[in-house]
Design a protein around this motif. Structure first.
Motif, PDB file in Angstrom:
ATOM      1  N   PHE A 129       0.799  -1.418  -0.085  1.00 50.23           N
ATOM      2  CA  PHE A 129      -0.052   0.014   0.197  1.00 50.23           C
ATOM      3  C   PHE A 129       0.934   1.351  -0.055  1.00 50.23           C
ATOM      4  CE2 PHE A 129      -1.608  -3.432   2.678  1.00 50.23           C
ATOM      5  CZ  PHE A 129      -3.165  -3.541   2.057  1.00 50.23           C
ATOM      6  N   LEU A 130       0.628   2.146  -1.081  1.00 49.64           N
ATOM      7  CA  LEU A 130       1.277   3.452  -0.685  1.00 49.64           C
ATOM      8  C   LEU A 130       0.461   4.533  -0.656  1.00 49.64           C
ATOM      9  CD1 LEU A 130       3.635   3.215  -4.250  1.00 49.64           C
ATOM     10  CD2 LEU A 130       4.035   2.595  -1.919  1.00 49.64           C
ATOM     11  N   LEU A 131       0.736   5.548   0.883  1.00 47.40           N
ATOM     12  CA  LEU A 131      -0.208   6.318   1.050  1.00 47.40           C
ATOM     13  C   LEU A 131       0.666   7.563   1.218  1.00 47.40           C
ATOM     14  CD1 LEU A 131      -2.096   4.474   4.124  1.00 47.40           C
ATOM     15  CD2 LEU A 131      -2.843   4.987   1.602  1.00 47.40           C
ATOM     16  N   PRO A 132      -0.158   8.670   0.979  1.00 51.07           N
ATOM     17  CA  PRO A 132       0.692   9.951   1.006  1.00 51.07           C
ATOM     18  C   PRO A 132       0.962  10.297   2.543  1.00 51.07           C
ATOM     19  CG  PRO A 132      -1.409  10.367   0.407  1.00 51.07           C
ATOM     20  CD  PRO A 132      -1.157   8.743   0.213  1.00 51.07           C
ATOM     21  N   PRO A 140      -6.745   1.919  10.424  1.00 49.66           N
ATOM     22  CA  PRO A 140      -7.326   0.635   9.585  1.00 49.66           C
ATOM     23  C   PRO A 140      -6.335  -0.146   9.085  1.00 49.66           C
ATOM     24  CG  PRO A 140      -8.374   2.756   9.339  1.00 49.66           C
ATOM     25  CD  PRO A 140      -7.263   3.278  10.006  1.00 49.66           C
ATOM     26  N   LEU A 141      -5.164   0.431   8.454  1.00 51.02           N
ATOM     27  CA  LEU A 141      -3.968  -0.716   7.875  1.00 51.02           C
ATOM     28  C   LEU A 141      -3.321  -1.574   8.959  1.00 51.02           C
ATOM     29  CD1 LEU A 141      -1.863   1.483   5.514  1.00 51.02           C
ATOM     30  CD2 LEU A 141      -3.429  -0.385   4.780  1.00 51.02           C
ATOM     31  N   ALA A 142      -3.198  -1.184  10.200  1.00 45.35           N
ATOM     32  CA  ALA A 142      -2.664  -1.994  11.220  1.00 45.35           C
ATOM     33  C   ALA A 142      -3.866  -3.021  11.642  1.00 45.35           C
ATOM     34  CB  ALA A 142      -2.568  -0.971  12.351  1.00 45.35           C
ATOM     35  N   ALA A 146      -0.983  -4.831   8.206  1.00 50.29           N
ATOM     36  CA  ALA A 146      -0.241  -4.251   7.508  1.00 50.29           C
ATOM     37  C   ALA A 146       0.845  -3.467   8.325  1.00 50.29           C
ATOM     38  CB  ALA A 146      -0.577  -3.116   6.412  1.00 50.29           C
ATOM     39  N   VAL A 147       2.229  -3.531   7.820  1.00 42.00           N
ATOM     40  CA  VAL A 147       3.139  -2.885   8.474  1.00 42.00           C
ATOM     41  C   VAL A 147       3.988  -1.825   7.755  1.00 42.00           C
ATOM     42  CG1 VAL A 147       3.898  -4.690  10.277  1.00 42.00           C
ATOM     43  CG2 VAL A 147       4.897  -4.733   8.135  1.00 42.00           C
ATOM     44  N   GLN A 148       4.374  -0.628   8.289  1.00 43.96           N
ATOM     45  CA  GLN A 148       5.217   0.338   7.609  1.00 43.96           C
ATOM     46  C   GLN A 148       6.775  -0.236   7.135  1.00 43.96           C
ATOM     47  OE1 GLN A 148       5.002   4.131   8.805  1.00 43.96           O
ATOM     48  NE2 GLN A 148       6.193   5.096   6.969  1.00 43.96           N
ATOM     49  N   THR A 149       6.958  -0.298   5.875  1.00 48.65           N
ATOM     50  CA  THR A 149       8.335  -0.699   5.445  1.00 48.65           C
ATOM     51  C   THR A 149       9.103   0.399   5.141  1.00 48.65           C
ATOM     52  OG1 THR A 149       7.596  -0.924   3.148  1.00 48.65           O
ATOM     53  CG2 THR A 149       7.403  -2.987   4.623  1.00 48.65           C
ATOM     54  N   GLY A 150       8.761   1.531   5.281  1.00 44.77           N
ATOM     55  CA  GLY A 150       9.599   2.536   4.851  1.00 44.77           C
ATOM     56  C   GLY A 150       8.749   3.694   3.943  1.00 44.77           C
ATOM     57  N   GLU A 151       9.494   4.628   3.246  1.00 41.33           N
ATOM     58  CA  GLU A 151       9.075   5.452   2.250  1.00 41.33           C
ATOM     59  C   GLU A 151       9.520   5.395   1.036  1.00 41.33           C
ATOM     60  OE1 GLU A 151       9.759   9.498   3.873  1.00 41.33           O
ATOM     61  OE2 GLU A 151       8.919   9.112   6.046  1.00 41.33           O
ATOM     62  N   LYS A 161       5.197   3.505   2.628  1.00 47.00           N
ATOM     63  CA  LYS A 161       4.978   2.036   2.022  1.00 47.00           C
ATOM     64  C   LYS A 161       4.668   1.186   3.161  1.00 47.00           C
ATOM     65  CE  LYS A 161       6.864  -1.237  -1.218  1.00 47.00           C
ATOM     66  NZ  LYS A 161       7.895  -1.704  -1.795  1.00 47.00           N
ATOM     67  N   PHE A 162       3.716   0.358   2.811  1.00 44.95           N
ATOM     68  CA  PHE A 162       3.066  -0.758   3.975  1.00 44.95           C
ATOM     69  C   PHE A 162       3.085  -2.027   3.115  1.00 44.95           C
ATOM     70  CE2 PHE A 162       1.747   3.290   5.395  1.00 44.95           C
ATOM     71  CZ  PHE A 162       1.741   3.150   6.883  1.00 44.95           C
ATOM     72  N   ARG A 163       3.069  -3.095   4.172  1.00 50.67           N
ATOM     73  CA  ARG A 163       3.309  -4.333   3.491  1.00 50.67           C
ATOM     74  C   ARG A 163       2.255  -5.167   4.222  1.00 50.67           C
ATOM     75  NH1 ARG A 163       7.918  -8.029   0.956  1.00 50.67           N
ATOM     76  NH2 ARG A 163       6.972 -10.171   1.471  1.00 50.67           N
ATOM     77  N   LEU A 164       1.399  -6.265   3.337  1.00 49.55           N
ATOM     78  CA  LEU A 164       0.616  -7.030   4.164  1.00 49.55           C
ATOM     79  C   LEU A 164       0.970  -8.451   3.498  1.00 49.55           C
ATOM     80  CD1 LEU A 164      -1.654  -7.705   6.010  1.00 49.55           C
ATOM     81  CD2 LEU A 164      -3.441  -7.215   4.098  1.00 49.55           C
TER      82      LEU A 164
END
Length: 167
Positions: A129-132, A140-142, A146-151, A161-164
């Motif tokens: 998922f790419l979110l601004p 909701p992503l958590a 989904a976990v944040q992997t960086g920018e 950037k998030f990954r699930l």
């Protein structure tokens, strides 16, 4: 509550995913012309008229032809709610969800249904998922796992950037 079913549950049950070609271009153009869309979509530029909507649908249909998967129109009955789905970005499947402002509350239900699809598809071991950075509500992503992997930089814009994992 009607017959033991809440209106919200009934609305979710009526939810269906269709090809964008089933939606009149003027519906998509009206949706994407809403100034609230641009608040959290840094790549949304230019005028959205019927021609822009037709070009958009053609581009999304090319993803279906290339990858066998792409973006859907989200419908409740015949009512257009928005669009989104999976798009191949390199080796990753990115998930996007763009709802009409009056349908924002349906985001979690639509995402759960789409992610259930991804879990059944052997091509999709995980989604991104790419979110601004303007998006402040990441809960909701958590909740989805989904976990944040960086920018990342995408078309000159910064995204979180998030990954699930789907397996």
């Amino acid at each position: 509550m009607e017959n033991g079913v809440s209106r919200e549950d009934n609305g979710v049950r009526q939810l269906r995913f269709a090809r964008l070609t089933e939606v009149p271009p003027q519906e998509i153009a009206r949706h994407m012309s809403d100034p609230r869309m641009a608040e959290h979509m840094p790549l949304l530029t230019g005028v959205w008229d019927d021609a822009a909507a037709r070009d958009f649908v053609a581009a999304k249909e090319s993803c279906w032809r290339r990858d066998g998967l792409g973006h859907w129109a989200f419908l409740r009955g015949e009512d257009y709610l928005g669009w989104g789905g999976f798009q191949k970005e390199g080796a990753e499947w990115d998930f996007g969800l763009v709802l009409r402002a009056d349908c924002f509350g349906l985001g979690p239900a639509i995402a759960r249904k789409a992610l259930a699809f991804a879990r059944q598809d052997p091509r999709i071991p995980f989604v991104t998922f790419l979110l601004p950075p303007t998006r402040r509500h990441m809960r909701p992503l958590a909740r989805l796992g989904a976990v944040q992997t960086g920018e990342v930089q995408y078309q000159g814009q910064r995204f979180l950037k998030f990954r699930l994992e789907t397996r």
